[in-house]
Design an enzyme around this catalytic site. Structure first.
Site, PDB file in Angstrom:
ATOM      1  N   THR A 123       0.164  -1.607  -0.316  1.00 50.97           N
ATOM      2  CA  THR A 123      -0.535  -0.334  -0.223  1.00 50.97           C
ATOM      3  C   THR A 123       0.895   1.712  -0.260  1.00 50.97           C
ATOM      4  O   THR A 123       1.922   1.308   0.014  1.00 50.97           O
ATOM      5  CB  THR A 123      -0.976  -0.244   1.273  1.00 50.97           C
ATOM      6  N   GLU A 180      -2.967  -3.985  -2.271  1.00 44.62           N
ATOM      7  CA  GLU A 180      -2.210  -5.510  -1.417  1.00 44.62           C
ATOM      8  C   GLU A 180      -1.227  -5.790  -1.563  1.00 44.62           C
ATOM      9  O   GLU A 180      -0.564  -4.734  -1.765  1.00 44.62           O
ATOM     10  CB  GLU A 180      -3.833  -6.759  -2.025  1.00 44.62           C
ATOM     11  N   ASP A 229      -7.545 -10.756   1.303  1.00 42.25           N
ATOM     12  CA  ASP A 229      -7.943 -10.107   2.324  1.00 42.25           C
ATOM     13  C   ASP A 229      -8.745 -10.162   2.861  1.00 42.25           C
ATOM     14  O   ASP A 229      -9.149 -10.049   4.337  1.00 42.25           O
ATOM     15  CB  ASP A 229      -8.453  -8.482   2.500  1.00 42.25           C
ATOM     16  N   GLY A 271       0.832  -0.327   5.560  1.00 46.28           N
ATOM     17  CA  GLY A 271       1.178  -1.414   6.087  1.00 46.28           C
ATOM     18  C   GLY A 271       0.997  -2.416   6.422  1.00 46.28           C
ATOM     19  O   GLY A 271       1.022  -3.340   7.570  1.00 46.28           O
TER      20      GLY A 271
END
Length: 566
Positions: free
Chosen positions: A384, A404, A424, A471
């Site tokens: 990201t 991602e 995710d 992060g």
């Protein structure tokens, strides 16, 4: 475009009692500023601002450039969240460009035939990992309401860079040299970054991307509709249908995708108001952590007091315990957005913290209106990028955007990488007893995201800053540390983002090298077991407006810059 009819702009602080729309601001000239993770992208944004563009106009140029020069982190094939402040009306809008799963998706998406989860390294490069990209359509929605320059005039700089070539930066070069990620072995990554002699390009080499230049020309000419239907969509679908582990995206998934906009989630933090996007962003969890921290005298503790760092550790552990249990796409599950910040509930969570003594690893609590879900099993790798912008008119935005993990799925279409955002979701959607996970895969659902772009207002609802970070799941920790540094410890933005990162969840506590030895020892003396690590992958970029000036910070762990204009 059809998506533009869905725009809903709302008053800052909706949901905060007594918080109303500001009166229209007087005409005033503001100093433009852009803070972004790559100098070429920041300059592209400043060029738009210099031509009289708005913050949204500049964001489009920044995103289009980052997609080219920082493709490991974000791109046109990914998604984003953004919070936008309109100076003229005093309104703040949260935009949701998170990707969606195919309509056909269900809980078996990342399961093997025997019902066990796929290895993450296999899933992340599969066709199943890609959701309908939303970043471009989200920016188009925002441009319809807040743009000033013509859409077609926002892509000249990244198009030229793609056509003529750009110099590979050290950060991108280091990723290419390492090769320690699943995407490094995909055919598209090998072809695009290949040096023609069996190796890969390196830092300092010039990289051209004519396919991306053509995509930008088409995007400028035809508009964001090319991400809804037509040849580009057909190519994305075809790419995701390739093996191994092909996906099932269909034309209707793209036609029926719409970004969302509406009220941000806002809450007070001491004398400030903090605004973030609604779920599936995890911004509400960041607000919860701030409310827990608020129960302690952080200013009195100071940056060099182990007690202040203890509060951060414990607030993070409590935040993650609740976040992982409850936060997901609130179109599909009931997220206790208000309950997580309920004063009595926050007091009960803060009361578990004993200053000077480590608390046991927490489990999730039961905030008001919470629904009982099964234990979450989501994996969320780091990736990201984040940028912030203010224009000459006083409009401002904070935007976190992603494909991602590194280079998304490693599959390329039109010169950009496709996201692997659907990883995710929790790979295990239900327990053996049949209890569902909040972040389970469902058709049309958006996966939970840690992306939490922040706008900061003073008690009079005047914009005074913005911050955010990439992060993965650690985004929340990075943002919390920076906010405490700026708002409690009175550090400059640069000092706050440079502070060592602490990432604390119920399972482990990581502390980045650089924390003063006496603070580290103080935490150990309290009973904490600490993993000392050499680096955390934050990319904090932020700005505070103090005393009539601009206080900006770019994370030294990356290549970002803060640029100001006239």
């Amino acid at each position: 475009m059809q998506s533009r009819r869905f725009l809903l702009t709302v008053a800052l602080g909706l949901g905060l009692s007594g918080c109303a729309t500001l009166s229209p601001a007087p005409r005033e000239r503001f100093t433009p500023v852009v803070a972004a993770a790559n100098p070429l992208a920041a300059r592209a944004g400043m060029e738009i601002l210099a031509r009289g563009g708005t913050a949204v106009d500049a964001a489009i140029a920044v995103q289009a450039t980052l997609s080219l020069v920082e493709p490991q982190s974000s791109g046109l094939g990914g998604g984003a969240f953004m919070v936008y402040y309109d100076r003229k009306t005093g309104q703040t809008t949260a935009y949701n460009g998170r990707e969606t799963a195919p309509k056909s998706a269900d809980g078996t998406l990342f399961l093997k035939p025997d019902g066990t989860p796929l290895p993450f390294g296999e899933a992340v490069v599969s066709g199943r990992a890609t959701g309908v990209p939303g970043a471009v359509l989200m920016l188009d929605m925002a441009h319809a309401q807040h743009g000033k320059l013509a859409w077609k005039d926002l892509f000249h700089t990244p198009e030229k860079l793609a056509e003529e070539g750009f110099v590979i930066s050290p950060r991108l070069g280091n990723y290419l040299a390492s090769g320690r990620f699943p995407q490094s072995q995909t055919p598209d990554v090998k072809t695009y970054f290949g040096d023609g002699a069996g190796g890969v390009k390196k830092t300092g080499d010039v990289l051209k991307n004519p396919a991306y230049a053509q995509t930008l020309r088409t995007l400028a000419d035809k508009g964001a509709v090319i991400f809804r239907e037509g040849p580009l969509v057909e190519a994305m679908i075809a790419k995701t249908h390739e093996g191994p582990l092909p996906g099932d995206l269909q034309p209707l998934d793209f036609k029926m995708y719409f970004p969302k906009s509406g009220a941000p989630v806002c809450d007070t933090y001491r004398v400030y108001i903090i605004c973030v996007p609604e779920p599936p962003s995890s911004g509400v969890s960041l607000l919860q952590a701030l409310k827990i921290v608020e129960a302690f005298p952080m200013n009195a503790y100071g940056v060099n007091d182990a007690r202040g760092w203890q509060v951060i550790i414990e607030a993070e552990r409590l935040m993650y315990a609740d976040r992982d249990q409850y936060v997901a796409d609130n179109d599909f599950v009931s997220v206790p957005v208000t309950g997580l910040r309920d004063p009595a509930y926050v007091r009960s969570r803060a009361a578990t913290i004993s200053i000077g003594k480590a608390s046991p690893a927490p489990t999730y609590g039961t905030p008001p209106t919470a629904v009982a879900w099964a234990k979450d099993a989501t994996q969320e790798p780091a990736g990201t990028t984040h940028f912030v912008i203010r224009d000459r008119y006083g409009n401002a935005l904070s935007m976190t955007t992603t494909v991602e993990s590194i280079f998304g799925t490693g599959r390329m279409v039109g010169g950009f990488f496709l996201n692997n955002q659907l990883t995710d979701f929790s790979f295990t959607p239900v327990t053996k007893a049949g209890q569902k996970v909040a972040n389970a895969v469902e058709g049309g659902k958006r996966p939970r995201s840690s992306m939490s772009p922040v706008l900061i207002f003073d008690k009079d609802k005047r914009l005074i800053g913005m911050i955010g970070s990439p992060g993965g799941s650690s985004i929340l920790s990075y943002n919390l540390k920076a906010l405490v540094g700026m708002l409690d410890w009175n550090l400059s933005v640069q000092e706050a983002v440079a502070l060592p990162n602490i990432v604390a969840n119920p399972a482990a506590i990581r502390i980045e090298a650089g924390l003063k030895p006496e603070i580290l020892q103080g935490l150990k003396d309290m009973g904490y077991t600490i993993q000392e690590v050499q680096g955390e992958n934050s990319g904090l970029h932020g700005v505070m407006f103090r005393n009539g000036g601009i206080d900006g910070g770019a994370d030294p762990r990356r290549e970002g810059v803060v640029l100001t204009g006239q």
